[in-house]
Design a protein around this motif. Structure first.
Motif, short mmCIF file in Angstrom:
data_model
loop_
_atom_site.label_atom_id
_atom_site.label_comp_id
_atom_site.label_asym_id
_atom_site.label_seq_id
_atom_site.Cartn_x
_atom_site.Cartn_y
_atom_site.Cartn_z
N ASP A 84 0.86 -1.19 0.00
CA ASP A 84 0.00 0.00 0.00
C ASP A 84 0.89 1.24 0.00
OD1 ASP A 84 0.76 0.51 2.69
OD2 ASP A 84 -0.85 -0.77 3.41
N GLU A 127 -2.35 -0.51 -4.63
CA GLU A 127 -3.39 0.34 -4.02
C GLU A 127 -4.33 -0.54 -3.20
OE1 GLU A 127 -4.18 3.78 -4.91
OE2 GLU A 127 -3.22 4.08 -6.85
N LYS A 128 -4.17 -0.45 -1.88
CA LYS A 128 -4.96 -1.32 -1.00
C LYS A 128 -6.18 -0.59 -0.44
CE LYS A 128 -3.72 -2.27 3.51
NZ LYS A 128 -2.86 -2.85 4.55
N THR A 140 -3.38 -8.69 3.69
CA THR A 140 -2.75 -7.72 2.79
C THR A 140 -1.76 -8.41 1.85
OG1 THR A 140 -2.96 -5.99 4.46
CG2 THR A 140 -1.32 -5.62 2.74
#
Ligand code: R5P
Length: 288
Positions: A161, A183-184, A218
């Motif tokens: 991110d 892009e988290k 993630t």
């Protein structure tokens, strides 16, 4: 100079002793049957520079740290330095909603008491060290992680991110390669989405670097996305490997080539030692 090893950071303490030529203090730390912590420092620390090394994660180690500081302080040392390899609660570093505790600040306040210097490793956001009400500094594990990755011939280092982009850039500089970020969007504690973003990774060897792997959500998403885009190998590295529940399984199933963490939290993936960076920061900031 003495190093006092907390029960969660014994291995780092023993490496640090070698790095800075200190002695290891004799301590007894155990739990009573009701779970309360008992701490006794047996070495005589009067007039000594003392370095306590202990994680503040999970919660029980916060209490242990407080008791260690108190026992050491009572011995009238020359100085007390608190080394916190993994500073828990660092992610709650502001109020996301009204009425929330700024946990990182609350913890920092308590940990500052009786301490001349605090050193932590990759504290999620660098400004967290300013929450301490005593001199505080941090070091980065990225140079040591990059050293480990050097023989893997990494083509691109990615941050999962935007918040982790500086770490990716730092590693890429050492590895002499490109860096970028994904892009988290976090949906819940365990679920994250990666917004589609084309990155030049086709047939390339990629390293994804983050400060923390907790549930693995993630990293698993990041690996999945990069595999979809045709990467050859995907190395996953973090400073603090919490690896909650089936985190490792999730990341492996997503297609990771190898999972690497440092020894701030000791686990089977602690392939990188942070003691050299802690020692360097200690020498630069020592209180006398
Ligand atoms: C968040 O900003 C952190 O840098 C990590 O990306 C996050 O804590 C990882 O959590 P999880 O492994 O649960 O997705």
């Amino acid at each position: 100079m003495y190093v006092v090893p907390g029960s969660a950071s014994k291995s780092i303490a023993s490496h640090l002793v070698r790095e800075i030529s200190a002695d290891i203090a004799d301590v007894e730390i155990r739990r009573f049957i009701d779970g309360e912590c008992y701490v006794r420092v047996k070495s005589d620390l009067k007039g000594e520079d003392v370095i306590i090394v202990q994680n503040t994660y999970p919660d029980e180690n916060i209490i242990e740290t407080i008791l260690l500081k108190s026992a050491v302080k009572d011995m009238e040392p020359k100085s007390i330095t608190l080394v916190i390899p993994y500073l828990g609660y660092a992610r709650q570093d502001r109020k996301f909603q009204d009425g929330e505790a700024v946990s990182a600040k609350a913890l920092a306040r308590v940990l500052s008491i009786d301490v001349d210097l605090v050193i932590t490793v990759d504290p999620h956001k660098n400004y967290i060290v300013d929450f301490f009400e005593t001199k505080a500094s941090f070091c980065s594990a990225v140079p040591e992680i990059a050293k480990y990755l050097l023989p893997k011939d990494i083509d691109v280092v990615l941050a999962p991110d935007k918040g982790a982009v500086e770490r990716a850039e730092e590693a890429a500089k050492i590895l002499g390669c490109e860096s970028d970020f994904l892009e988290k969007k976090r949906i819940s504690d365990e679920i994250v989405e990666m917004k589609p973003k084309e990155i030049e990774v086709k047939k390339k060897t990629v390293a994804i670097i983050d400060d923390i792997i907790s549930t693995g959500g993630t990293m698993a998403k990041a690996v999945e996305e990069i595999r979809k885009q045709g990467a050859k190998d995907v190395y996953v590295a973090c400073t603090h490997g919490l690896f909650i529940g089936n985190a490792i399984d999730k990341i492996n199933r997503a297609g990771a080539t190898e999972i690497i963490s440092t020894d701030t939290i000791e686990n089977a993936y602690s392939k990188v030692k942070v003691a050299p960076q802690i020692a360097k920061t200690l020498k630069e900031n020592f209180p006398n």
